[in-house]
Every structure is written in structure tokens, then in C-alpha cells.
Scaffold this motif. Structure first.
Motif, PDB file in Angstrom:
ATOM      1  N   PRO A 171       0.959  43.835 -14.392  1.00 26.43           N
ATOM      2  CA  PRO A 171       1.420  43.141 -13.184  1.00 26.43           C
ATOM      3  C   PRO A 171       2.910  43.363 -12.896  1.00 26.43           C
ATOM      4  N   ALA A 172       3.740  43.490 -13.924  1.00 27.74           N
ATOM      5  CA  ALA A 172       5.164  43.781 -13.697  1.00 27.74           C
ATOM      6  C   ALA A 172       5.325  45.207 -13.181  1.00 27.74           C
ATOM      7  N   TYR A 173       4.560  46.141 -13.736  1.00 32.38           N
ATOM      8  CA  TYR A 173       4.595  47.539 -13.298  1.00 32.38           C
ATOM      9  C   TYR A 173       4.109  47.669 -11.861  1.00 32.38           C
ATOM     10  N   GLY A 174       3.056  46.943 -11.541  1.00 35.07           N
ATOM     11  CA  GLY A 174       2.455  47.028 -10.216  1.00 35.07           C
ATOM     12  C   GLY A 174       3.272  46.368  -9.127  1.00 35.07           C
ATOM     13  N   TYR A 175       4.382  45.766  -9.475  1.00 33.78           N
ATOM     14  CA  TYR A 175       5.220  45.057  -8.521  1.00 33.78           C
ATOM     15  C   TYR A 175       5.988  46.050  -7.656  1.00 33.78           C
ATOM     16  N   GLY A 176       5.302  46.685  -6.754  1.00 26.96           N
ATOM     17  CA  GLY A 176       5.918  47.584  -5.788  1.00 26.96           C
ATOM     18  C   GLY A 176       6.553  48.822  -6.375  1.00 26.96           C
ATOM     19  N   GLY A 177       6.192  49.187  -7.610  1.00 36.67           N
ATOM     20  CA  GLY A 177       6.735  50.379  -8.233  1.00 36.67           C
ATOM     21  C   GLY A 177       8.206  50.279  -8.596  1.00 36.67           C
ATOM     22  N   ARG A 178       8.767  49.071  -8.573  1.00 34.73           N
ATOM     23  CA  ARG A 178      10.197  48.904  -8.849  1.00 34.73           C
ATOM     24  C   ARG A 178      10.479  48.527 -10.293  1.00 34.73           C
ATOM     25  N   HIS A 179       9.484  48.474 -11.132  1.00 34.39           N
ATOM     26  CA  HIS A 179       9.670  48.065 -12.523  1.00 34.39           C
ATOM     27  C   HIS A 179       8.836  48.994 -13.396  1.00 34.39           C
ATOM     28  N   ASP A 180       9.358  49.342 -14.573  1.00 33.33           N
ATOM     29  CA  ASP A 180       8.607  50.238 -15.457  1.00 33.33           C
ATOM     30  C   ASP A 180       7.469  49.529 -16.187  1.00 33.33           C
ATOM     31  N   GLY A 181       7.400  48.190 -16.086  1.00 28.28           N
ATOM     32  CA  GLY A 181       6.297  47.430 -16.671  1.00 28.28           C
ATOM     33  C   GLY A 181       6.537  46.976 -18.100  1.00 28.28           C
ATOM     34  N   PHE A 182       7.606  47.425 -18.738  1.00 30.75           N
ATOM     35  CA  PHE A 182       7.878  47.008 -20.114  1.00 30.75           C
ATOM     36  C   PHE A 182       8.747  45.755 -20.097  1.00 30.75           C
ATOM     37  N   LEU A 183       8.233  44.686 -20.718  1.00 32.07           N
ATOM     38  CA  LEU A 183       8.950  43.423 -20.779  1.00 32.07           C
ATOM     39  C   LEU A 183       9.274  43.080 -22.224  1.00 32.07           C
ATOM     40  N   ILE A 184      10.434  42.481 -22.417  1.00 28.65           N
ATOM     41  CA  ILE A 184      10.815  41.946 -23.717  1.00 28.65           C
ATOM     42  C   ILE A 184      10.449  40.475 -23.696  1.00 28.65           C
ATOM     43  N   GLU A 185       9.653  40.072 -24.689  1.00 27.58           N
ATOM     44  CA  GLU A 185       9.074  38.735 -24.684  1.00 27.58           C
ATOM     45  C   GLU A 185       9.080  38.120 -26.072  1.00 27.58           C
ATOM     46  N   ALA A 186       8.917  36.812 -26.115  1.00 25.59           N
ATOM     47  CA  ALA A 186       8.591  36.120 -27.353  1.00 25.59           C
ATOM     48  C   ALA A 186       7.089  36.321 -27.594  1.00 25.59           C
ATOM     49  N   PRO A 187       6.665  36.448 -28.848  1.00 24.95           N
ATOM     50  CA  PRO A 187       5.232  36.608 -29.130  1.00 24.95           C
ATOM     51  C   PRO A 187       4.423  35.441 -28.544  1.00 24.95           C
ATOM     52  N   ALA A 188       3.290  35.770 -27.945  1.00 18.72           N
ATOM     53  CA  ALA A 188       2.479  34.745 -27.282  1.00 18.72           C
ATOM     54  C   ALA A 188       1.028  35.193 -27.221  1.00 18.72           C
ATOM     55  N   GLY A 189       0.150  34.239 -26.941  1.00 22.23           N
ATOM     56  CA  GLY A 189      -1.257  34.563 -26.772  1.00 22.23           C
ATOM     57  C   GLY A 189      -2.044  33.359 -26.295  1.00 22.23           C
ATOM     58  N   LEU A 190      -3.250  33.626 -25.881  1.00 23.37           N
ATOM     59  CA  LEU A 190      -4.152  32.564 -25.441  1.00 23.37           C
ATOM     60  C   LEU A 190      -4.742  31.850 -26.655  1.00 23.37           C
ATOM     61  N   LEU A 191      -5.103  30.578 -26.471  1.00 25.42           N
ATOM     62  CA  LEU A 191      -5.596  29.774 -27.587  1.00 25.42           C
ATOM     63  C   LEU A 191      -6.977  30.180 -28.072  1.00 25.42           C
ATOM     64  N   ASP A 192      -7.832  30.628 -27.168  1.00 29.15           N
ATOM     65  CA  ASP A 192      -9.189  31.055 -27.565  1.00 29.15           C
ATOM     66  C   ASP A 192      -9.889  30.022 -28.445  1.00 29.15           C
ATOM     67  N   ALA A 193      -9.861  28.749 -28.033  1.00 29.47           N
ATOM     68  CA  ALA A 193     -10.553  27.637 -28.688  1.00 29.47           C
ATOM     69  C   ALA A 193      -9.933  27.231 -30.021  1.00 29.47           C
ATOM     70  N   ALA A 194      -8.803  27.791 -30.416  1.00 26.51           N
ATOM     71  CA  ALA A 194      -8.093  27.376 -31.633  1.00 26.51           C
ATOM     72  C   ALA A 194      -7.031  26.346 -31.255  1.00 26.51           C
ATOM     73  N   SER A 195      -6.502  25.662 -32.262  1.00 28.50           N
ATOM     74  CA  SER A 195      -5.381  24.760 -31.993  1.00 28.50           C
ATOM     75  C   SER A 195      -4.151  25.603 -31.680  1.00 28.50           C
ATOM     76  N   PRO A 196      -3.201  25.069 -30.917  1.00 28.18           N
ATOM     77  CA  PRO A 196      -2.000  25.846 -30.612  1.00 28.18           C
ATOM     78  C   PRO A 196      -1.272  26.332 -31.871  1.00 28.18           C
TER      79      PRO A 196
END
Length: 193
Positions: free
Chosen positions: A67-92
């Protein structure tokens, strides 16, 4: 009661669930107004900032986000982030321990929840649970990098906290959840130099 649901239509149930809901909303003046909104339901998630006070470092990851890459072609799509993920029925807590090990290779036992937040409440139902955990180099049990079968190709970065904050200021870090955790670290974890 301030909401009456009239109709719910599923627009897409592919990657996650996109619905259009038509509802009546009772305004503060008591009048009812009919509205419709699209909501994207991808489940809830967790995010963590690993930090080392003695070395004044944090662990972040760099990965491709279409989605960052697809933003009008103005971004290379690589983001620096804190590790994250969906819960997938587990506790946070259990999900963030597994996610940080998959993405960074660090195994942390003691995680501290610092706050929860809706990241885009105008259209996305996701609620994120924010965590911090202190780490030591000896806790790194693997290379990290994510799960290739899930399309993850993650680079692990260990940065000085001041450099990470500079990266927020100059636009190299643009991810909202990461900016929030770095600001928390600057205000609550690391003493100023």
C-alpha cells in the motif's frame, strides 16, 4: 441507544473483510440521520519496541509494504517499523512474543503493555496493543527476517534512539505505530543526553 443498523453488505471477503453498513445515528440534538460507512476488518494486532537502556538502542525492522508503494508511485514501499502482527486468536502478549521472535530473532519473556489505540478509526476496525521490552544481545536466538511463506522479507535494524528519532524528524520513518512507540521511548524510557 444512538445507532440503529439498517443494512450490512459484504463488499469483499478476500484478504480481509470489507463491509458497507447503512445505519441511523442519533445526533446530539436528538435528530436521527441516516449514513453509510465502509469498514475494513482485519482483526486486532500488537506492536513492540525493543530497547536497550545501557546501549541507548532500539530494534526496528525494514520491510516492503505494497500500500505504501502503490501510493501514486511516489514511495519505494520500504518502511521502517516496530515489529508487529495480527493476534490470530492469541492473547496480545503471547502473539507479540512470537511475532518479535519471527521478525527479529530476539526472544523476550517480559513485555510491558503501554497503551492501546485505534489507528484509523474512520474506516478500519483494528485496535493495536502497544508493548515495550528490554533486550540484550544474548537474547537473539535466530536471524529473524519473518516467515517467507507469509511473504515476509524483513531486515533487522539496531539503531541508536537519537538516530531513530532523527529518522522520524527527517521522514525516513513514516510508520505511525513506530513513531508513537519511539515518542513513548523518548518521553518515558530514555533519559536525555
Amino acid at each position: 441507544m444512538h445507532v440503529r443498523i439498517r443494512d450490512v453488505e459484504t463488499l469483499s471477503d478476500d484478504w480481509y473483510l470489507l463491509k458497507k453498513t447503512t445505519f441511523d445515528y442519533r445526533r446530539r440534538d436528538g435528530n436521527w440521520q441516516t449514513m453509510s460507512r465502509e469498514t475494513y476488518d482485519r482483526g486486532h494486532g500488537a506492536v513492540i519496541l525493543l530497547y536497550n537502556l545501557a546501549r541507548r538502542t532500539v530494534v526496528l525492522v525494514r520491510q516492503f509494504r505494497f500500500p505504501a508503494y502503490g501510493y501514486g508511485g511516489r514511495h519505494d514501499g520500504f518502511l521502517i517499523e516496530a515489529p508487529a502482527g495480527l493476534l490470530d486468536a492469541a492473547s496480545p502478549e503471547e502473539r507479540i512474543r512470537a511475532e518479535v521472535a519471527e521478525e527479529t530473532g530476539f526472544r523476550v519473556e517480559h513485555v510491558q503493555r503501554v497503551f492501546d489505540a485505534f489507528m484509523s478509526p474512520g474506516s478500519v476496525t483494528e485496535r493495536l496493543h502497544f508493548f515495550v521490552a528490554e533486550y540484550e544481545s544474548g537474547q537473539r536466538a535466530g536471524d529473524g527476517g519473518g516467515v517467507a511463506a507469509e511473504g515476509e522479507d524483513i531486515e533487522v535494524l539496531e539503531l541508536d534512539i537519537d538516530e531513530a528519532l532523527s529518522m522520524v524528524a527527517d521522514g525516513r520513518i513514516e510508520d505511525g505505530k513506530t513513531i508513537m512507540l519511539l515518542q513513548h521511548a523518548a518521553l518515558s524510557l530514555f533519559a536525555p543526553r
